[in-house]
Design an enzyme around this catalytic site. Structure first.
Site, PDB file in Angstrom:
ATOM      1  N   GLY A  91      -4.172 -24.386 -12.769  1.00  0.00           N
ATOM      2  CA  GLY A  91      -5.178 -25.115 -13.536  1.00  0.00           C
ATOM      3  C   GLY A  91      -5.871 -26.210 -12.754  1.00  0.00           C
ATOM      4  CB  ILE A  92      -5.583 -27.376  -9.230  1.00  0.00           C
ATOM      5  CG1 ILE A  92      -4.113 -27.786  -9.323  1.00  0.00           C
ATOM      6  CG2 ILE A  92      -6.341 -28.325  -8.312  1.00  0.00           C
ATOM      7  CD1 ILE A  92      -3.368 -27.661  -8.011  1.00  0.00           C
ATOM      8  NE  ARG A 118      10.255  -4.431   1.514  1.00  0.00           N
ATOM      9  CZ  ARG A 118       9.517  -4.576   0.418  1.00  0.00           C
ATOM     10  NH1 ARG A 118       9.968  -4.136  -0.752  1.00  0.00           N
ATOM     11  NH2 ARG A 118       8.342  -5.170   0.480  1.00  0.00           N
ATOM     12  CB  VAL A 131      -0.956   0.014   1.217  1.00  0.00           C
ATOM     13  CG1 VAL A 131      -1.717   1.336   1.287  1.00  0.00           C
ATOM     14  CG2 VAL A 131      -1.937  -1.151   1.136  1.00  0.00           C
ATOM     15  CE1 TYR A 172      -1.719  -7.294  10.344  1.00  0.00           C
ATOM     16  CE2 TYR A 172      -4.007  -7.877   9.892  1.00  0.00           C
ATOM     17  CZ  TYR A 172      -2.906  -7.068   9.664  1.00  0.00           C
ATOM     18  OH  TYR A 172      -2.989  -6.037   8.770  1.00  0.00           O
ATOM     19  NE  ARG A 209       6.045 -10.507  13.520  1.00  0.00           N
ATOM     20  CZ  ARG A 209       5.626 -11.772  13.597  1.00  0.00           C
ATOM     21  NH1 ARG A 209       4.329 -12.022  13.736  1.00  0.00           N
ATOM     22  NH2 ARG A 209       6.477 -12.769  13.520  1.00  0.00           N
ATOM     23  CB  ALA A 210       1.556  -8.720   7.093  1.00  0.00           C
ATOM     24  CB  ALA A 224       5.110   0.442   8.650  1.00  0.00           C
ATOM     25  CB  SER A 236      -9.516  -1.764  -6.298  1.00  0.00           C
ATOM     26  OG  SER A 236      -8.469  -1.193  -7.051  1.00  0.00           O
TER      27      SER A 236
END
Length: 313
Positions: A186-187, A33, A12, A137, A69-70, A67, A202
């Site tokens: 394709g499963i 990072r 995001v 979470y 922790r996901a 920001a 979105s």
């Protein structure tokens, strides 16, 4: 107006920073990072209650805190809830405290619809719904919301809380990426005839709404749920992804109670709820209160997301 965007290299945050710069805002971003230091992107390191945000807050009018922790599929933390609290609650409160001390007037916190819960039955989630988080979470996000509201409700720094649904867009992580991978394989998938409603939003609409909250003072000290107006079924999501990849959606009917029983036996009933249950979100306040119009349609977003996923591979 100067704006701080945390998590500016994330899903995001990166898109938000790009759009704000296009609108000629003065933007500084932070990231955990390893990024080049200086300019408009600052390497802040791992965030916690000990992070000193003062340097990046100088002159800022607004903070957008993306920001956090996901969810992680293979989380190795010994105490997962403690780790979520350290980043999502404690670091958020410390950022807000430093922001208030620096004279920031508006703090926008990106929370999660998981605060409300994982599933709905007969009633849609609204801003008035009683929070019922079911994951560590979501618990940490709710605790952050409460801490922000309690500490700053009677101050000159306004708080806006946004709880987006599952976000779909290019480079979407988590459940979107896992479902894209399944469709690409394709499963055949057992989603034929499911009549659920899945709240989804979105990425472009999320960014548009955040910018509206920055620009519209009516957003201050408000809570907003955020989801697209259309509420696709799991079958429709799969088929939209397949169409975006120029594939046929391979879905078939299978007794859902059999799948639920099997997943419950192996301790994965939450997967059943995510795929077969409903998460119905009434996000009308976002449009009605701020006169905001979502710029894109979720079905087109899903197709574009799938096409990008296929092409990028």
């Amino acid at each position: 107006m100067k704006i701080l965007v945390t998590g500016a290299t994330g899903f995001v945050g990166s898109q938000l920073q790009k759009e704000l710069k296009a609108k000629q805002y003065d933007v500084v971003g932070t990231s955990r990072r390893s990024v080049p230091v200086g300019g408009d992107l600052v390497n802040i390191g791992d965030i916690s209650q000990n992070t000193n945000w003062a340097a990046v807050l100088t002159g800022c009018d607004v903070v957008v805190h993306t920001a956090g922790r996901a969810h992680m599929m293979n989380d190795q933390a010994e105490d997962k809830l403690a780790e979520f609290r350290r980043v999502n609650r404690d670091a958020t409160l410390k950022l807000a405290q430093d922001a208030h001390a620096a004279g920031v007037r508006h703090f926008i916190f990106i929370s999660s619809i998981g605060v409300n819960g994982n599933t709905t039955s007969d009633t849609s989630f609204t801003e008035r719904s009683i929070p019922k988080p079911t994951s560590d979470y979501a618990v940490s996000k709710l605790e952050a919301e409460i801490a922000l509201t309690n500490e700053f409700s009677n101050t000159d720094m306004s708080i806006t809380i946004i709880r987006p649904a599952l976000i779909c867009g290019e480079n979407a992580p988590g459940n979107i990426r896992r479902l894209l991978k399944l469709v690409e394989s394709g499963i055949p998938l057992p989603f034929k005839g499911i009549k659920n409603k899945r709240g989804i939003v979105s990425l472009k609409n999320v960014v548009s709404f955040i910018i509206t909250c920055i620009e519209n003072p009516l957003s201050k000290n408000e809570l907003f749920l955020l989801a697209d107006l259309d509420k696709p079924t799991t079958e429709e999501i799969v088929c939209s992804f397949a169409e975006g990849m120029n594939k046929s959606g391979r879905v078939f009917w299978f007794p859902s109670f059999v799948l639920r029983t099997g997943l419950k036996v192996i301790g994965k009933e939450n997967i059943y709820e995510q795929l077969f249950g409903s998460l119905d979100i009434d996000a009308s306040k976002a449009s009605n209160h701020l006169s905001w119009i979502p710029p894109v349609n979720i079905y087109e977003t899903m197709k574009q997301t799938a096409a990008y996923y296929k092409d990028s591979k």
